[in-house]
Design a protein around this motif. Sequence first.
Motif, PDB file in Angstrom:
ATOM      1  N   GLU A   1     -13.937   0.089  -7.764  1.00  8.36           N
ATOM      2  CA  GLU A   1     -13.318  -0.987  -7.034  1.00  8.36           C
ATOM      3  C   GLU A   1     -13.804  -2.542  -7.189  1.00  8.36           C
ATOM      4  O   GLU A   1     -13.324  -3.594  -6.452  1.00  8.36           O
ATOM      5  N   LYS A   2     -14.213  -2.736  -8.467  1.00  7.14           N
ATOM      6  CA  LYS A   2     -14.501  -3.986  -9.074  1.00  7.14           C
ATOM      7  C   LYS A   2     -13.438  -4.385 -10.052  1.00  7.14           C
ATOM      8  O   LYS A   2     -12.901  -3.728 -10.917  1.00  7.14           O
ATOM      9  N   LEU A   3     -12.874  -5.805  -9.659  1.00  8.65           N
ATOM     10  CA  LEU A   3     -11.906  -6.097 -10.783  1.00  8.65           C
ATOM     11  C   LEU A   3     -12.430  -6.503 -12.050  1.00  8.65           C
ATOM     12  O   LEU A   3     -13.239  -7.035 -12.135  1.00  8.65           O
ATOM     13  N   VAL A   4     -12.021  -5.838 -13.046  1.00 17.48           N
ATOM     14  CA  VAL A   4     -12.554  -5.832 -14.482  1.00 17.48           C
ATOM     15  C   VAL A   4     -11.545  -6.913 -15.150  1.00 17.48           C
ATOM     16  O   VAL A   4     -12.052  -7.763 -15.995  1.00 17.48           O
ATOM     17  N   ALA A   5     -10.023  -6.867 -15.008  1.00 17.93           N
ATOM     18  CA  ALA A   5      -9.283  -7.856 -15.688  1.00 17.93           C
ATOM     19  C   ALA A   5      -8.017  -7.993 -14.949  1.00 17.93           C
ATOM     20  O   ALA A   5      -7.736  -7.145 -14.103  1.00 17.93           O
ATOM     21  N   ARG A   6      -7.392  -9.275 -15.142  1.00 17.44           N
ATOM     22  CA  ARG A   6      -6.078  -9.298 -14.478  1.00 17.44           C
ATOM     23  C   ARG A   6      -5.242 -10.181 -15.335  1.00 17.44           C
ATOM     24  O   ARG A   6      -5.777 -11.220 -15.852  1.00 17.44           O
ATOM     25  N   ILE A   7      -3.916  -9.980 -15.371  1.00 21.07           N
ATOM     26  CA  ILE A   7      -3.238 -10.886 -16.113  1.00 21.07           C
ATOM     27  C   ILE A   7      -1.852 -11.218 -15.319  1.00 21.07           C
ATOM     28  O   ILE A   7      -1.671 -10.454 -14.298  1.00 21.07           O
ATOM     29  N   GLY A   8      -1.189 -12.340 -15.665  1.00 21.23           N
ATOM     30  CA  GLY A   8       0.024 -12.621 -14.957  1.00 21.23           C
ATOM     31  C   GLY A   8       1.132 -11.787 -15.873  1.00 21.23           C
ATOM     32  O   GLY A   8       0.982 -10.739 -16.128  1.00 21.23           O
ATOM     33  N   PRO A   9       2.268 -12.580 -15.851  1.00 20.63           N
ATOM     34  CA  PRO A   9       3.389 -11.842 -16.840  1.00 20.63           C
ATOM     35  C   PRO A   9       3.159 -11.744 -18.204  1.00 20.63           C
ATOM     36  O   PRO A   9       2.527 -12.512 -18.884  1.00 20.63           O
ATOM     37  N   GLY A  10       3.411 -10.455 -18.571  1.00 17.63           N
ATOM     38  CA  GLY A  10       3.219 -10.018 -19.965  1.00 17.63           C
ATOM     39  C   GLY A  10       3.256  -8.469 -19.977  1.00 17.63           C
ATOM     40  O   GLY A  10       4.369  -8.117 -19.752  1.00 17.63           O
ATOM     41  N   MET A  11       2.135  -8.042 -20.898  1.00 15.74           N
ATOM     42  CA  MET A  11       2.486  -6.557 -21.306  1.00 15.74           C
ATOM     43  C   MET A  11       1.182  -5.867 -21.073  1.00 15.74           C
ATOM     44  O   MET A  11      -0.016  -6.323 -21.180  1.00 15.74           O
ATOM     45  N   LEU A  12       1.238  -4.699 -20.286  1.00 15.42           N
ATOM     46  CA  LEU A  12       0.154  -3.805 -20.151  1.00 15.42           C
ATOM     47  C   LEU A  12       0.402  -2.696 -21.406  1.00 15.42           C
ATOM     48  O   LEU A  12       1.194  -2.258 -21.387  1.00 15.42           O
TER      49      LEU A  12
END
Length: 79
Positions: free
Chosen positions: A17-28
């Motif tokens: 439940e802890k946010l480790v990473a986040r991105i906007g537009p791009g690639m997963l």
Amino acid sequence: MRVVIQRVSCASVRVDEKLVARIGPGMLVLVAVSVWDSSEDVRWMAEKICGIRIFSDADGRMNLDIAQVGGQILLVSQF
């Protein structure tokens, strides 16, 4: 080595439940590397991921890579 690439408008990774990473537009990018993969294999795949043209140009054709659109990459190791 196995790689799954998905074009995203946003993506995130949570652990317990802890946010480790986040991105906007791009690639997963989900990546599985084995003990039989060499550093050359990894380097080749990294170049391939960065060079893949999956983003639309002005004509709507998938003709641009991640750098050309200023996108982000979220790389997730798969065990």
